[in-house]
Motif scaffolding. Sequence first.
Motif, short mmCIF file in Angstrom:
data_model
loop_
_atom_site.label_atom_id
_atom_site.label_comp_id
_atom_site.label_asym_id
_atom_site.label_seq_id
_atom_site.Cartn_x
_atom_site.Cartn_y
_atom_site.Cartn_z
N GLN A 133 -38.76 67.11 28.97
CA GLN A 133 -38.56 66.63 30.34
C GLN A 133 -39.31 65.33 30.62
O GLN A 133 -39.27 64.83 31.74
N GLY A 134 -40.00 64.79 29.60
CA GLY A 134 -40.84 63.62 29.81
C GLY A 134 -40.12 62.35 30.22
O GLY A 134 -40.46 61.73 31.23
N PRO A 135 -39.11 61.90 29.46
CA PRO A 135 -38.47 60.62 29.77
C PRO A 135 -37.74 60.64 31.11
O PRO A 135 -36.89 61.50 31.34
N LYS A 136 -38.08 59.68 31.97
CA LYS A 136 -37.47 59.59 33.30
C LYS A 136 -36.57 58.36 33.44
O LYS A 136 -35.79 58.28 34.38
N ILE A 137 -36.71 57.39 32.54
CA ILE A 137 -35.96 56.15 32.69
C ILE A 137 -34.61 56.25 31.98
O ILE A 137 -34.43 57.06 31.06
N CYS A 138 -33.67 55.41 32.41
CA CYS A 138 -32.34 55.38 31.79
C CYS A 138 -32.19 54.08 30.99
O CYS A 138 -33.07 53.22 30.99
N HIS A 139 -31.06 53.95 30.32
CA HIS A 139 -30.86 52.76 29.49
C HIS A 139 -30.80 51.48 30.32
O HIS A 139 -31.15 50.40 29.84
N ALA A 172 -34.38 44.48 18.50
CA ALA A 172 -33.42 45.13 19.39
C ALA A 172 -32.69 44.11 20.24
O ALA A 172 -33.24 43.06 20.60
N GLU A 173 -31.45 44.42 20.55
CA GLU A 173 -30.64 43.61 21.45
C GLU A 173 -30.31 44.45 22.68
O GLU A 173 -30.43 45.68 22.66
N ILE A 174 -29.88 43.80 23.73
CA ILE A 174 -29.62 44.53 24.97
C ILE A 174 -28.57 45.62 24.78
O ILE A 174 -28.64 46.68 25.40
N LYS A 175 -27.64 45.40 23.87
CA LYS A 175 -26.60 46.40 23.62
C LYS A 175 -27.14 47.65 22.93
O LYS A 175 -26.45 48.67 22.86
N ASP A 176 -28.38 47.59 22.44
CA ASP A 176 -28.98 48.73 21.75
C ASP A 176 -29.64 49.73 22.70
O ASP A 176 -30.09 50.80 22.27
N CYS A 177 -29.73 49.41 23.99
CA CYS A 177 -30.54 50.23 24.90
C CYS A 177 -30.02 51.66 25.05
O CYS A 177 -30.81 52.59 25.24
N ILE A 178 -28.72 51.86 24.96
CA ILE A 178 -28.19 53.22 25.01
C ILE A 178 -28.69 54.01 23.81
O ILE A 178 -29.15 55.16 23.93
N GLY A 179 -28.63 53.40 22.63
CA GLY A 179 -29.12 54.06 21.42
C GLY A 179 -30.62 54.28 21.44
O GLY A 179 -31.11 55.32 20.98
N ILE A 180 -31.37 53.31 21.97
CA ILE A 180 -32.83 53.47 22.06
C ILE A 180 -33.17 54.64 22.99
O ILE A 180 -34.05 55.45 22.68
N ARG A 181 -32.45 54.74 24.10
CA ARG A 181 -32.70 55.85 25.03
C ARG A 181 -32.42 57.20 24.36
O ARG A 181 -33.15 58.18 24.58
N ARG A 182 -31.40 57.27 23.54
CA ARG A 182 -31.11 58.51 22.80
C ARG A 182 -32.27 58.86 21.88
O ARG A 182 -32.70 60.02 21.81
N LEU A 183 -32.81 57.85 21.18
CA LEU A 183 -33.92 58.09 20.26
C LEU A 183 -35.20 58.47 21.01
O LEU A 183 -35.99 59.28 20.53
N ILE A 184 -35.40 57.88 22.18
CA ILE A 184 -36.56 58.25 23.01
C ILE A 184 -36.51 59.73 23.34
O ILE A 184 -37.52 60.44 23.30
N GLN A 185 -35.32 60.22 23.66
CA GLN A 185 -35.17 61.64 23.98
C GLN A 185 -35.42 62.50 22.74
O GLN A 185 -36.05 63.56 22.83
N GLU A 186 -34.94 62.05 21.59
CA GLU A 186 -35.20 62.78 20.35
C GLU A 186 -36.70 62.91 20.11
O GLU A 186 -37.19 63.98 19.73
N LEU A 187 -37.43 61.82 20.32
CA LEU A 187 -38.88 61.84 20.12
C LEU A 187 -39.55 62.78 21.12
O LEU A 187 -40.45 63.54 20.75
N ALA A 188 -39.12 62.75 22.37
CA ALA A 188 -39.70 63.64 23.38
C ALA A 188 -39.45 65.11 23.02
O ALA A 188 -40.33 65.96 23.19
N ASP A 189 -38.26 65.40 22.50
CA ASP A 189 -37.96 66.76 22.06
C ASP A 189 -38.88 67.17 20.91
O ASP A 189 -39.40 68.29 20.87
N TYR A 190 -39.10 66.24 19.98
CA TYR A 190 -39.97 66.51 18.83
C TYR A 190 -41.41 66.75 19.28
O TYR A 190 -42.12 67.60 18.72
N GLU A 191 -41.85 66.01 20.30
CA GLU A 191 -43.21 66.16 20.81
C GLU A 191 -43.36 67.33 21.77
O GLU A 191 -44.41 67.51 22.39
N LYS A 192 -42.28 68.12 21.90
CA LYS A 192 -42.28 69.33 22.73
C LYS A 192 -42.46 69.00 24.21
O LYS A 192 -43.05 69.76 24.97
N MET A 193 -41.95 67.83 24.62
CA MET A 193 -42.01 67.40 26.01
C MET A 193 -40.64 66.87 26.43
O MET A 193 -40.48 65.72 26.80
#
Length: 330
Positions: free
Chosen positions: A33-39, A10-31
């Motif tokens: 509201q879990g992620p609190k951090i931003c890109h 990963a590069e620093i420019k990827d952090c927006i995309g990583i944050r999007r995927l983190i939210q996708e994973l949280a949605d899949y895990e049925k949580m």
Amino acid sequence: MDRIVVIQKAEIKDCIGIRRLIQELADYEKMPQGPKICHKTLEKHGFGERIYYRCLVAVDESAEAGGEGRRLVGYALYHLNFTWRGRTVYMEDLYVSPAFRSKGIGTKLWKRLLKDAMDEGACHCIFSVLDWNVPSLDFYKSKGAEDLTASRGYQTFRIGKHAIQSIAASDMLAIDVRQASGDLTSIVAAYREMANELGRAHELQITESAGLTSSPAWCDLLLATSATGELLGFLLYCLSYSTWEGIQLYVKDVYVKPVHRRSKIASSLLRSLMQRGEALGCGRCDMVVAAGQEAALEFFRHHQAVNLSEAEGWVHMMLERLHMEAVIYS
């Protein structure tokens, strides 16, 4: 059109995309509201002055770049730490977007993660899976991973933010607790004593240099000593990373010599750790305790730790080095 997906650091420019995927994973895990951090937090903690996590990304090179830069379709986020068996890698997240599953992308991410970790001396890979996620559990088991919750009764506990603050502010005995600095010979001796007491001396692989003196350190130590300098006990921990809350504490081992138990030494060590965690803004502190370790279970429950294996169904898993190699070269 065939998709061309490549695995890259990963590069620093990827952090927006990583944050999007983190939210996708949280949605899949049925949580959701879990992620609190931003890109921006991901940028600071992954590419700042001190690196708290490492990340690999799966990049769809056949897609046009959007507002988030490279089009990411998966990621693997991990950190390096240490146990009495030597260096290890903790895989926090491994995720691939639904449209790109069943294409071997998750396996490629995992292979690259394991290879990079082994190149740095990791002897096994630790991770957690929710008990309802049967496809993931079956996949990891098919690759040789051991379900430590089932086989050894390992339970994941967590001390939350309010408990961290409460413990940090508590009154304790006047015991000297300090960060380890050049006292690794004593700590290895204490680890040998602990391993012998538990009947697991054959598993001990910790040495005076492995993992404790690297930069940044794979782990850190708090030592409790008497007025004469005698080592009374220690707490081994690492600064790990949560894709929900950022920097967190991970307690690996707490040990007090038998003759000094019932003297609140362990509580003093934990208090010192909570004070450091509070200063760093840590929102939680995790630890794993095996069934049958009643003293440890009682200790952490007394300090407001919640059993996540019972409350949320987390399964603790481990892939040994032999199976890591098999996955990499399969």
